[in-house]
Design a protein around this motif. Structure first.
Motif, PDB file in Angstrom:
ATOM      1  N   UNK A 161      42.689  28.837  38.547  1.00 23.94           N
ATOM      2  CA  UNK A 161      42.699  27.658  39.090  1.00 23.94           C
ATOM      3  C   UNK A 161      43.629  26.913  40.398  1.00 23.94           C
ATOM      4  N   UNK A 162      43.900  28.343  42.009  1.00 21.32           N
ATOM      5  CA  UNK A 162      43.855  28.387  42.407  1.00 21.32           C
ATOM      6  C   UNK A 162      43.425  28.855  43.375  1.00 21.32           C
ATOM      7  N   UNK A 163      42.293  29.251  43.464  1.00 22.67           N
ATOM      8  CA  UNK A 163      41.423  27.832  43.627  1.00 22.67           C
ATOM      9  C   UNK A 163      40.454  27.899  42.713  1.00 22.67           C
ATOM     10  N   UNK A 164      40.423  26.489  42.505  1.00 30.28           N
ATOM     11  CA  UNK A 164      39.063  25.984  40.776  1.00 30.28           C
ATOM     12  C   UNK A 164      38.088  26.874  40.930  1.00 30.28           C
ATOM     13  N   UNK A 165      38.250  27.936  40.155  1.00 31.36           N
ATOM     14  CA  UNK A 165      36.564  28.610  39.956  1.00 31.36           C
ATOM     15  C   UNK A 165      35.946  29.043  38.800  1.00 31.36           C
ATOM     16  N   UNK A 166      35.073  29.071  38.028  1.00 30.59           N
ATOM     17  CA  UNK A 166      34.083  30.056  37.303  1.00 30.59           C
ATOM     18  C   UNK A 166      34.875  30.979  37.696  1.00 30.59           C
ATOM     19  N   UNK A 167      34.910  32.046  36.754  1.00 30.55           N
ATOM     20  CA  UNK A 167      34.826  33.556  37.423  1.00 30.55           C
ATOM     21  C   UNK A 167      34.006  34.417  36.484  1.00 30.55           C
TER      22      UNK A 167
END
Length: 208
Positions: A161-167
């Motif tokens: 979420x912080x940062x918004x990232x596809x993991x």
């Protein structure tokens, strides 16, 4: 398997979304406001949002600070302090199909655009990312992640979420739809197979 008894708690009206507080209450969005259900005693109360009698709320979540956030189909978020009826409003330019909160950051899922947008506690619009080929459901898990079922793409998507990232993105067959996160596993339903699978996400690659 162990059998449990069913308990039905009637609601005063139709509900469109549901969020829990992990202390025995659930919050359900409805036209003009939301319901609060005490699961221990089965008691339901209604909170009406001021000047929103005819607003159809489509989703609901609850931030860590207790603020209840409601969303509308036309892309407006209403944030209400605990017990308040006066709401601050934020326009996100997205169809609010699902809401999930990690801490005091709220994520908005738009199924039509198959995208996620984040909104901070002060109402500022944050980042936006595409979510697969056809995302349908989104939840927050206890590990600080967002879990998204990409039904059309046949994937479980895991976002930070912080940062918004596809993991993480992991293939799930048979039309994944329902999703929920526990402390140990991410659970995904396979709609076509009528099956639920738990995945361990701790290694970076989901392990069934």
């Amino acid at each position: 398997p162990q059998q449990t008894s069913e308990r039905v708690i009637p609601l005063p009206g139709p509900a469109t979304g549901l969020a829990g507080d992990n202390t025995g209450s659930v919050y359900l969005s409805t036209r003009g406001g939301y319901f609060v259900v005490n699961l221990t005693v089965g008691h339901t109360t209604r909170v009406s949002v001021r000047d929103a009698d005819h607003v159809d709320f489509s989703a609901i979540t609850r931030r860590s600070d207790g603020t209840v956030v409601l969303g509308t189909a036309d892309g407006t978020l209403y944030a209400l302090a605990p017990g308040a009826t006066e709401a601050s409003r934020t326009v996100v330019h997205a169809h609010v199909d699902s809401l999930a909160a990690q801490g005091n950051t709220v994520a908005v899922l738009d199924r039509g655009q198959t995208s996620i947008v984040t909104v901070s506690s002060d109402g500022r619009i944050g980042q936006s990312l595409r979510a697969g080929q056809g995302a349908t459901t989104m939840v927050a898990d206890p590990a600080g992640r967002l879990l998204v079922a990409d039904t059309r793409g046949g994937q479980l998507l895991v976002f930070g979420v912080d940062p918004l990232i596809l993991r993480q993105a992991y293939p799930v067959a048979e039309s994944p739809y329902g999703v929920v996160g526990s402390h140990d596993l991410a659970w995904v339903s396979q709609t076509s197979a009528n099956t639920v699978i738990g995945y361990d996400l701790s290694t970076g690659i989901p392990l069934e």
